[in-house]
Design a protein around this motif. Structure first.
Motif, PDB file in Angstrom:
ATOM      1  N   GLU A 178       5.638   3.890  -7.753  1.00  0.00           N
ATOM      2  CA  GLU A 178       6.282   3.562  -6.483  1.00  0.00           C
ATOM      3  C   GLU A 178       5.881   4.557  -5.390  1.00  0.00           C
ATOM      4  O   GLU A 178       5.698   4.189  -4.239  1.00  0.00           O
ATOM      5  N   ALA A 179       5.760   5.814  -5.761  1.00  0.00           N
ATOM      6  CA  ALA A 179       5.331   6.835  -4.804  1.00  0.00           C
ATOM      7  C   ALA A 179       3.881   6.600  -4.407  1.00  0.00           C
ATOM      8  O   ALA A 179       3.513   6.786  -3.242  1.00  0.00           O
ATOM      9  N   MET A 180       3.053   6.179  -5.354  1.00  0.00           N
ATOM     10  CA  MET A 180       1.662   5.846  -5.029  1.00  0.00           C
ATOM     11  C   MET A 180       1.588   4.663  -4.084  1.00  0.00           C
ATOM     12  O   MET A 180       0.746   4.634  -3.195  1.00  0.00           O
ATOM     13  N   ASP A 181       2.480   3.688  -4.279  1.00  0.00           N
ATOM     14  CA  ASP A 181       2.522   2.533  -3.368  1.00  0.00           C
ATOM     15  C   ASP A 181       2.795   2.997  -1.943  1.00  0.00           C
ATOM     16  O   ASP A 181       2.152   2.545  -0.987  1.00  0.00           O
ATOM     17  N   LEU A 182       3.762   3.896  -1.793  1.00  0.00           N
ATOM     18  CA  LEU A 182       4.096   4.413  -0.464  1.00  0.00           C
ATOM     19  C   LEU A 182       2.939   5.214   0.110  1.00  0.00           C
ATOM     20  O   LEU A 182       2.593   5.065   1.289  1.00  0.00           O
ATOM     21  N   TYR A 183       2.308   6.053  -0.700  1.00  0.00           N
ATOM     22  CA  TYR A 183       1.168   6.841  -0.234  1.00  0.00           C
ATOM     23  C   TYR A 183       0.023   5.914   0.196  1.00  0.00           C
ATOM     24  O   TYR A 183      -0.597   6.127   1.234  1.00  0.00           O
ATOM     25  N   GLU A 184      -0.210   4.875  -0.582  1.00  0.00           N
ATOM     26  CA  GLU A 184      -1.269   3.932  -0.229  1.00  0.00           C
ATOM     27  C   GLU A 184      -0.963   3.231   1.095  1.00  0.00           C
ATOM     28  O   GLU A 184      -1.839   3.045   1.934  1.00  0.00           O
ATOM     29  N   ALA A 185       0.300   2.865   1.312  1.00  0.00           N
ATOM     30  CA  ALA A 185       0.700   2.267   2.588  1.00  0.00           C
ATOM     31  C   ALA A 185       0.475   3.268   3.727  1.00  0.00           C
ATOM     32  O   ALA A 185      -0.012   2.900   4.805  1.00  0.00           O
ATOM     33  N   LEU A 186       0.795   4.530   3.494  1.00  0.00           N
ATOM     34  CA  LEU A 186       0.580   5.569   4.500  1.00  0.00           C
ATOM     35  C   LEU A 186      -0.897   5.669   4.874  1.00  0.00           C
ATOM     36  O   LEU A 186      -1.242   5.850   6.042  1.00  0.00           O
ATOM     37  N   LEU A 187      -1.773   5.509   3.893  1.00  0.00           N
ATOM     38  CA  LEU A 187      -3.206   5.591   4.158  1.00  0.00           C
ATOM     39  C   LEU A 187      -3.709   4.462   5.052  1.00  0.00           C
ATOM     40  O   LEU A 187      -4.794   4.565   5.629  1.00  0.00           O
ATOM     41  N   ASN A 188      -2.927   3.407   5.187  1.00  0.00           N
ATOM     42  CA  ASN A 188      -3.304   2.301   6.070  1.00  0.00           C
ATOM     43  C   ASN A 188      -2.924   2.552   7.524  1.00  0.00           C
ATOM     44  O   ASN A 188      -3.295   1.785   8.395  1.00  0.00           O
ATOM     45  N   GLU A 189      -2.192   3.629   7.764  1.00  0.00           N
ATOM     46  CA  GLU A 189      -1.771   3.957   9.127  1.00  0.00           C
ATOM     47  C   GLU A 189      -2.908   4.629   9.900  1.00  0.00           C
ATOM     48  O   GLU A 189      -3.832   5.189   9.320  1.00  0.00           O
ATOM     49  N   ASN A 190      -2.788   4.585  11.197  1.00  0.00           N
ATOM     50  CA  ASN A 190      -3.778   5.178  12.100  1.00  0.00           C
ATOM     51  C   ASN A 190      -3.809   6.699  11.951  1.00  0.00           C
ATOM     52  O   ASN A 190      -2.762   7.341  11.906  1.00  0.00           O
TER      53      ASN A 190
END
Length: 85
Positions: A42-54
């Motif tokens: 779940e933490a990796m999911d959040l980190y991966e979403a963060l990587l999609n940010e500008n």
């Protein structure tokens, strides 16, 4: 995507070091190298979403120039604290 944990970690590490601005490359590459191995899925999911940010936004969040959106606040604090002297 059906990938092993090992492959996912490698992919996230690569995405962490190939950003847009050098500062974020350095910050996220170092953080990923220290943190990804111990992260829950779940933490990796959040980190991966963060990587999609500008990158410009990420940099401002990590450096405290602007407030981090709520979903990322804890993660960005963790990233930022890992670079405090």
């Amino acid at each position: 995507m059906n990938e092993t944990r090992e492959i996912r970690i490698k992919r996230l590490k690569m995405r962490s070091m190939r950003r847009g601005i050098k500062e974020m490359d350095l910050i996220l590459q170092a953080y990923a190298g220290r943190a990804l191995e111990g992260m829950a899925p779940e933490a990796m999911d959040l980190y991966e979403a963060l990587l999609n940010e500008n990158d410009q936004d990420l940099y401002k969040w990590v450096t405290g120039q602007i407030e981090t959106p709520a979903p990322y606040a804890g993660l960005v604090d963790e990233i930022a604290q890992s670079f405090q002297p």
